[in-house]
Scaffold this motif. Structure first.
Motif, PDB file in Angstrom:
ATOM      1  N   ARG A 125     -24.536  24.931  35.977  1.00 20.09           N
ATOM      2  CA  ARG A 125     -25.414  25.851  36.695  1.00 20.09           C
ATOM      3  C   ARG A 125     -25.677  27.111  35.857  1.00 20.09           C
ATOM      4  NH1 ARG A 125     -22.466  25.698  41.024  1.00 20.09           N
ATOM      5  NH2 ARG A 125     -21.396  27.648  40.548  1.00 20.09           N
ATOM      6  N   ASP A 126     -24.638  27.615  35.187  1.00 20.06           N
ATOM      7  CA  ASP A 126     -24.755  28.872  34.430  1.00 20.06           C
ATOM      8  C   ASP A 126     -25.508  28.713  33.103  1.00 20.06           C
ATOM      9  OD1 ASP A 126     -23.378  30.181  36.401  1.00 20.06           O
ATOM     10  OD2 ASP A 126     -21.467  30.249  35.330  1.00 20.06           O
ATOM     11  N   THR A 127     -25.360  27.547  32.455  1.00 19.45           N
ATOM     12  CA  THR A 127     -25.847  27.434  31.060  1.00 19.45           C
ATOM     13  C   THR A 127     -27.140  26.657  30.918  1.00 19.45           C
ATOM     14  OG1 THR A 127     -24.467  25.468  30.699  1.00 19.45           O
ATOM     15  CG2 THR A 127     -23.502  27.603  30.106  1.00 19.45           C
ATOM     16  N   ASP A 128     -27.644  26.044  31.994  1.00 17.17           N
ATOM     17  CA  ASP A 128     -28.906  25.296  31.942  1.00 17.17           C
ATOM     18  C   ASP A 128     -28.942  24.337  30.740  1.00 17.17           C
ATOM     19  OD1 ASP A 128     -31.435  24.495  32.645  1.00 17.17           O
ATOM     20  OD2 ASP A 128     -32.437  26.155  31.619  1.00 17.17           O
ATOM     21  N   PRO A 129     -28.007  23.378  30.699  1.00 21.91           N
ATOM     22  CA  PRO A 129     -27.911  22.520  29.514  1.00 21.91           C
ATOM     23  C   PRO A 129     -29.113  21.607  29.347  1.00 21.91           C
ATOM     24  CG  PRO A 129     -26.523  21.689  31.269  1.00 21.91           C
ATOM     25  CD  PRO A 129     -27.041  23.015  31.736  1.00 21.91           C
ATOM     26  N   LYS A 130     -29.391  21.264  28.097  1.00 25.26           N
ATOM     27  CA  LYS A 130     -30.434  20.280  27.805  1.00 25.26           C
ATOM     28  C   LYS A 130     -29.868  18.866  27.918  1.00 25.26           C
ATOM     29  CE  LYS A 130     -33.980  19.178  24.377  1.00 25.26           C
ATOM     30  NZ  LYS A 130     -34.669  19.618  23.153  1.00 25.26           N
ATOM     31  N   CYS A 131     -28.543  18.739  27.678  1.00 25.57           N
ATOM     32  CA  CYS A 131     -27.903  17.420  27.698  1.00 25.57           C
ATOM     33  C   CYS A 131     -26.472  17.563  28.223  1.00 25.57           C
ATOM     34  CB  CYS A 131     -27.886  16.843  26.274  1.00 25.57           C
ATOM     35  SG  CYS A 131     -27.183  15.190  26.149  1.00 25.57           S
ATOM     36  N   ILE A 132     -26.026  16.579  29.007  1.00 26.11           N
ATOM     37  CA  ILE A 132     -24.646  16.544  29.508  1.00 26.11           C
ATOM     38  C   ILE A 132     -24.078  15.163  29.201  1.00 26.11           C
ATOM     39  CG2 ILE A 132     -23.150  16.711  31.533  1.00 26.11           C
ATOM     40  CD1 ILE A 132     -25.355  18.389  32.880  1.00 26.11           C
ATOM     41  N   ALA A 133     -22.936  15.122  28.502  1.00 25.27           N
ATOM     42  CA  ALA A 133     -22.291  13.842  28.184  1.00 25.27           C
ATOM     43  C   ALA A 133     -21.102  13.628  29.105  1.00 25.27           C
ATOM     44  CB  ALA A 133     -21.832  13.833  26.728  1.00 25.27           C
ATOM     45  N   LEU A 134     -21.099  12.495  29.826  1.00 24.20           N
ATOM     46  CA  LEU A 134     -20.017  12.131  30.745  1.00 24.20           C
ATOM     47  C   LEU A 134     -19.366  10.857  30.220  1.00 24.20           C
ATOM     48  CD1 LEU A 134     -21.893  12.664  34.146  1.00 24.20           C
ATOM     49  CD2 LEU A 134     -20.559  14.340  32.840  1.00 24.20           C
ATOM     50  N   LEU A 135     -18.082  10.929  29.841  1.00 19.07           N
ATOM     51  CA  LEU A 135     -17.453   9.822  29.123  1.00 19.07           C
ATOM     52  C   LEU A 135     -16.593   8.932  30.017  1.00 19.07           C
ATOM     53  CD1 LEU A 135     -16.220  11.907  26.037  1.00 19.07           C
ATOM     54  CD2 LEU A 135     -18.457  10.846  26.374  1.00 19.07           C
ATOM     55  N   ASN A 136     -15.741   9.543  30.858  1.00 19.49           N
ATOM     56  CA  ASN A 136     -14.807   8.760  31.677  1.00 19.49           C
ATOM     57  C   ASN A 136     -14.175   9.676  32.717  1.00 19.49           C
ATOM     58  OD1 ASN A 136     -12.313  10.011  30.355  1.00 19.49           O
ATOM     59  ND2 ASN A 136     -13.251   9.000  28.600  1.00 19.49           N
ATOM     60  N   LEU A 137     -13.597   9.076  33.734  1.00 17.84           N
ATOM     61  CA  LEU A 137     -12.814   9.807  34.733  1.00 17.84           C
ATOM     62  C   LEU A 137     -11.587   8.969  35.087  1.00 17.84           C
ATOM     63  CD1 LEU A 137     -15.199  11.364  37.443  1.00 17.84           C
ATOM     64  CD2 LEU A 137     -13.596  12.581  35.948  1.00 17.84           C
ATOM     65  N   SER A 138     -10.393   9.567  34.946  1.00 13.71           N
ATOM     66  CA  SER A 138      -9.182   8.866  35.375  1.00 13.71           C
ATOM     67  C   SER A 138      -8.168   9.895  35.843  1.00 13.71           C
ATOM     68  CB  SER A 138      -8.599   8.012  34.239  1.00 13.71           C
ATOM     69  OG  SER A 138      -8.079   8.847  33.212  1.00 13.71           O
ATOM     70  N   ARG A 139      -7.061   9.429  36.420  1.00 14.57           N
ATOM     71  CA  ARG A 139      -6.079  10.360  36.996  1.00 14.57           C
ATOM     72  C   ARG A 139      -5.427  11.199  35.898  1.00 14.57           C
ATOM     73  NH1 ARG A 139      -2.314   5.526  39.086  1.00 14.57           N
ATOM     74  NH2 ARG A 139      -4.387   4.613  39.229  1.00 14.57           N
ATOM     75  N   ASP A 140      -5.196  12.472  36.223  1.00 13.10           N
ATOM     76  CA  ASP A 140      -4.690  13.418  35.229  1.00 13.10           C
ATOM     77  C   ASP A 140      -4.246  14.676  35.976  1.00 13.10           C
ATOM     78  OD1 ASP A 140      -4.410  14.407  32.458  1.00 13.10           O
ATOM     79  OD2 ASP A 140      -6.078  15.722  32.964  1.00 13.10           O
ATOM     80  N   GLN A 141      -3.151  15.294  35.539  1.00 15.28           N
ATOM     81  CA  GLN A 141      -2.667  16.530  36.163  1.00 15.28           C
ATOM     82  C   GLN A 141      -2.670  16.403  37.690  1.00 15.28           C
ATOM     83  OE1 GLN A 141      -4.028  20.248  34.666  1.00 15.28           O
ATOM     84  NE2 GLN A 141      -4.142  19.554  32.566  1.00 15.28           N
ATOM     85  N   LEU A 142      -1.803  15.533  38.178  1.00 17.53           N
ATOM     86  CA  LEU A 142      -1.863  15.118  39.580  1.00 17.53           C
ATOM     87  C   LEU A 142      -1.700  16.279  40.556  1.00 17.53           C
ATOM     88  CD1 LEU A 142       0.281  11.873  39.274  1.00 17.53           C
ATOM     89  CD2 LEU A 142      -2.194  12.071  39.285  1.00 17.53           C
ATOM     90  N   ASP A 143      -1.002  17.335  40.133  1.00 17.25           N
ATOM     91  CA  ASP A 143      -0.799  18.464  41.040  1.00 17.25           C
ATOM     92  C   ASP A 143      -2.001  19.391  41.075  1.00 17.25           C
ATOM     93  OD1 ASP A 143      -0.102  19.037  38.315  1.00 17.25           O
ATOM     94  OD2 ASP A 143       0.511  21.024  38.967  1.00 17.25           O
ATOM     95  N   ARG A 144      -2.907  19.281  40.074  1.00 15.97           N
ATOM     96  CA  ARG A 144      -3.998  20.253  39.949  1.00 15.97           C
ATOM     97  C   ARG A 144      -5.358  19.662  40.294  1.00 15.97           C
ATOM     98  NH1 ARG A 144      -7.892  22.341  36.371  1.00 15.97           N
ATOM     99  NH2 ARG A 144      -7.738  20.642  34.889  1.00 15.97           N
TER     100      ARG A 144
END
Length: 412
Positions: A125-144
């Motif tokens: 929202r703040d930086t108005d990117p021209k491109c966004i790369a989304l690689l993967n999502l998996s469990r990490d830092q379970l408490d956070r």
């Protein structure tokens, strides 16, 4: 950075100057790079500073659970073919660290920014990117971090209607769900080794069917989109069907996947795959990862693995048995204090390796290895572990703060 046409306001300039002064003082006191504290001070003085610093840049945002820092480096190298780049190359990936990085790039054309998954929507929202790369999502830092489905939903809502070109991995159902709200998506077949976080459909909760490399939901029809870019062995296939060789100094299939996504991002900015991939060869190590260092007359290769998906990829890199392996796990704030994720890692892949265990949570890891029927020794510290290793190269695998501890000890 905002260039002559739109100079920074006096307040923004003051914020940048103050942030740099605080960062310099922090460095002088030996408290790290100072980028985070400097960015915090700057944002306190001018809450809109991140947007102001980004306004004359072509911005790329890179987010994922694994591979963010490396992919950010690869994209930055590729885009340098087209102009100067500013990047948060050291991995300070929350708004304060990002602001600090951009404040240092006054002549840059491109901003290549690694973003923590939780902050992606806000930074976009703040930086108005021209491109966004989304690689993967998996469990990490379970408490956070919220569970992965909630993160995917956060991305999906935050990126809905975005003007950015979203370069997304079509082999990760959570990434596809997140990216599908965007009107302009480039799909990359980058692969997915770890599948345990995507067995249910993110759209309806049905069970995911996974024939071969494909996936679909038998309940609602949500399915893998057709990619226009793909990793195929040691090559990247572009949308015209041409195959471009990947030559990297970084090891492993995961880094070839990172290179494939990076080539797709570079193409958004007009850098051809051949040029992009040739430039990526320059990257030898990323913030110490993959470095081979001399320590006590031995060669130690330093490998970072922060979560189950990362450990799985790392096990595929190490030399075959009987190469000795040192494992180090901490559970400090930056790692996540919950170590239950250790039970999701298949440590039977280390069978045949002499294993030495160190780190704050070495006993948690020892219990896990015991259950996995591995032969291991618990050691007090790195020095003791190295002395107990048989001759030859030693593979050292550590999670985030344990990795920083190791780098300090070996002087890397």
């Amino acid at each position: 950075m905002a260039g002559n046409s739109d100079p920074l306001s006096p307040r923004a300039k003051l914020a940048v100057t103050a942030g740099k002064a605080v960062a310099a003082a922090s460095r002088a006191a030996g408290r790290g790079s100072g980028s985070v504290i400097g960015g915090r001070v700057a944002l306190k003085l001018d809450p809109d500073l991140l947007g102001r610093l980004a306004q004359n840049l072509d911005v790329v945002l890179v987010s994922a659970t694994n591979g963010k820092t490396t992919t950010t480096r690869l994209i930055a190298e590729a885009l340098r073919a087209a102009g100067p780049v500013v990047s948060n190359a050291l991995g300070a990936n929350m708004p304060a660290g990002i602001t600090s990085a951009l404040a240092g790039g006054s002549d840059a054309k491109f901003g290549v920014i690694e973003v923590d998954e939780k902050y992606l929507a806000g930074v976009a929202r703040d930086t108005d990117p021209k491109c966004i790369a989304l690689l993967n999502l998996s469990r990490d830092q379970l408490d956070r971090a919220a569970e992965t489905r909630m993160l995917a939903e956060n991305w999906r809502e935050g990126l809905a209607g975005s003007k950015a070109v979203v370069v997304a991995n079509c082999d990760d159902p959570l990434v596809v769900w997140a990216a599908s709200s965007s009107p302009n998506v480039v799909w990359v077949a980058a692969g997915q080794m770890w599948k345990d976080d995507a067995w249910s459909c993110p759209s309806c909760g049905g069970v995911m069917q996974r024939p071969g490399d494909d996936w679909f939901c038998g309940e609602c029809g949500f399915r893998r989109p057709t990619p226009t870019w793909a990793l195929s062995g040691d090559h990247v296939l572009d949308p015209h069907g041409s195959a471009w060789p990947i030559h990297l100094q970084l090891p492993g299939r995961a880094n070839k996947a990172n290179a494939a996504s990076s080539a797709a991002v570079a193409a958004v900015f007009g850098v051809p795959p051949q040029v992009a991939l040739e430039r990526m060869y320059q990257v030898q190590a990323v913030a110490g990862r993959y470095d081979v260092v001399q320590f006590q007359n031995r060669d130690l290769r330093l490998l970072l693995a922060k979560n189950p998906a990362g450990w799985l990829e790392t096990f595929s890199l190490i030399d075959p048995p009987p190469a000795p392996v040192i494992l180090s796990v901490n559970a400090r704030g930056a790692d996540g204090t919950d170590t239950s994720w250790l039970w999701d890692v298949d440590y039977t892949r280390l069978t045949g390796h002499p294993i030495f265990v160190i780190g704050d949570r070495k006993l948690d890891l020892a219990v896990r290895l015991e259950v996995a029927n591995q032969h291991f020794q618990v050691c007090d510290n790195l020095d003791q572990a190295v002395q107990m290793c048989p001759p030859g190269r030693i593979e050292v695998i550590a999670n985030y703060t344990a990795f920083q501890d190791l780098r300090r000890r070996v002087g890397n």
